[in-house]
Write a protein that holds these residues in place. Sequence first.
Motif, PDB file in Angstrom:
ATOM      1  N   GLU A 177       0.826  -1.208   0.000  1.00 32.66           N
ATOM      2  CA  GLU A 177       0.000   0.000   0.000  1.00 32.66           C
ATOM      3  C   GLU A 177       0.864   1.264   0.000  1.00 32.66           C
ATOM      4  N   GLU A 178       1.972   1.235   0.751  1.00 38.06           N
ATOM      5  CA  GLU A 178       2.867   2.395   0.785  1.00 38.06           C
ATOM      6  C   GLU A 178       3.596   2.571  -0.542  1.00 38.06           C
ATOM      7  N   VAL A 179       4.012   1.456  -1.135  1.00 37.11           N
ATOM      8  CA  VAL A 179       4.689   1.520  -2.429  1.00 37.11           C
ATOM      9  C   VAL A 179       3.723   2.069  -3.477  1.00 37.11           C
ATOM     10  N   ALA A 180       2.504   1.555  -3.491  1.00 36.20           N
ATOM     11  CA  ALA A 180       1.498   2.027  -4.456  1.00 36.20           C
ATOM     12  C   ALA A 180       1.241   3.516  -4.277  1.00 36.20           C
ATOM     13  N   ALA A 181       1.120   3.971  -3.037  1.00 32.84           N
ATOM     14  CA  ALA A 181       0.881   5.397  -2.779  1.00 32.84           C
ATOM     15  C   ALA A 181       2.048   6.240  -3.279  1.00 32.84           C
ATOM     16  N   GLU A 182       3.286   5.768  -3.058  1.00 28.78           N
ATOM     17  CA  GLU A 182       4.468   6.503  -3.516  1.00 28.78           C
ATOM     18  C   GLU A 182       4.507   6.602  -5.038  1.00 28.78           C
ATOM     19  N   LEU A 183       4.042   5.547  -5.712  1.00 35.34           N
ATOM     20  CA  LEU A 183       4.038   5.540  -7.172  1.00 35.34           C
ATOM     21  C   LEU A 183       2.798   6.206  -7.759  1.00 35.34           C
ATOM     22  N   GLY A 184       1.848   6.567  -6.893  1.00 35.60           N
ATOM     23  CA  GLY A 184       0.632   7.214  -7.365  1.00 35.60           C
ATOM     24  C   GLY A 184      -0.386   6.230  -7.912  1.00 35.60           C
ATOM     25  N   TRP A 185      -0.317   4.986  -7.486  1.00 38.47           N
ATOM     26  CA  TRP A 185      -1.254   3.966  -7.958  1.00 38.47           C
ATOM     27  C   TRP A 185      -2.394   3.817  -6.971  1.00 38.47           C
ATOM     28  N   ASP A 186      -3.595   3.570  -7.494  1.00 36.06           N
ATOM     29  CA  ASP A 186      -4.767   3.289  -6.671  1.00 36.06           C
ATOM     30  C   ASP A 186      -5.050   1.800  -6.785  1.00 36.06           C
ATOM     31  N   LEU A 187      -4.782   1.056  -5.723  1.00 32.64           N
ATOM     32  CA  LEU A 187      -4.947  -0.393  -5.761  1.00 32.64           C
ATOM     33  C   LEU A 187      -6.411  -0.819  -5.864  1.00 32.64           C
ATOM     34  N   ASP A 188      -7.341   0.093  -5.557  1.00 35.02           N
ATOM     35  CA  ASP A 188      -8.763  -0.229  -5.622  1.00 35.02           C
ATOM     36  C   ASP A 188      -9.386   0.140  -6.968  1.00 35.02           C
ATOM     37  N   GLU A 189      -8.605   0.761  -7.835  1.00 31.78           N
ATOM     38  CA  GLU A 189      -9.112   1.195  -9.134  1.00 31.78           C
ATOM     39  C   GLU A 189      -9.268   0.004 -10.074  1.00 31.78           C
ATOM     40  N   ASP A 190     -10.417  -0.063 -10.754  1.00 27.35           N
ATOM     41  CA  ASP A 190     -10.620  -1.111 -11.757  1.00 27.35           C
ATOM     42  C   ASP A 190      -9.719  -0.831 -12.948  1.00 27.35           C
TER      43      ASP A 190
END
Length: 133
Positions: A110-123
């Motif tokens: 979750e922290e890595v995704a946030a740093e990269l600007g990714w939304d893990l809940d996005e379809d």
Amino acid sequence: MDNSRHGALNLPKLSFMAPETEHLLPNGDRVWVHPTAEAAQHLPNLLELFRSGAAEPLIFGDAGQPEAVVIPFEVWRALVETATDEEGFDSSYSIVRHRLKNSQPSIPIEEVAAELGWDLDEDIDDSDLPKPK
């Protein structure tokens, strides 16, 4: 938020420096602001930390107000890449490469995704990708 951490970066205070002033950011995060004259005296120590792989920022200013930040060159390069890369691939690659090169404790996805600007809940539309056989 823990008062012994550097804002959203979640990094410890620089132990070799004192005194510092806690500064509350508008989003509720806290950062430690070092007096400018004190910060200048400790740049050699900070450089040694950077060379050892630490990426703790040095936030400094006068009257307890954050005015500038000293960060490792590689962190600055990653920020520039992130700010100038429209597709995000190059900056993502740089971040991953930097993390693989510097062995540190694992970081939650979750922290890595946030740093990269990714939304893990996005379809994700994967209709154009080949299907597994």
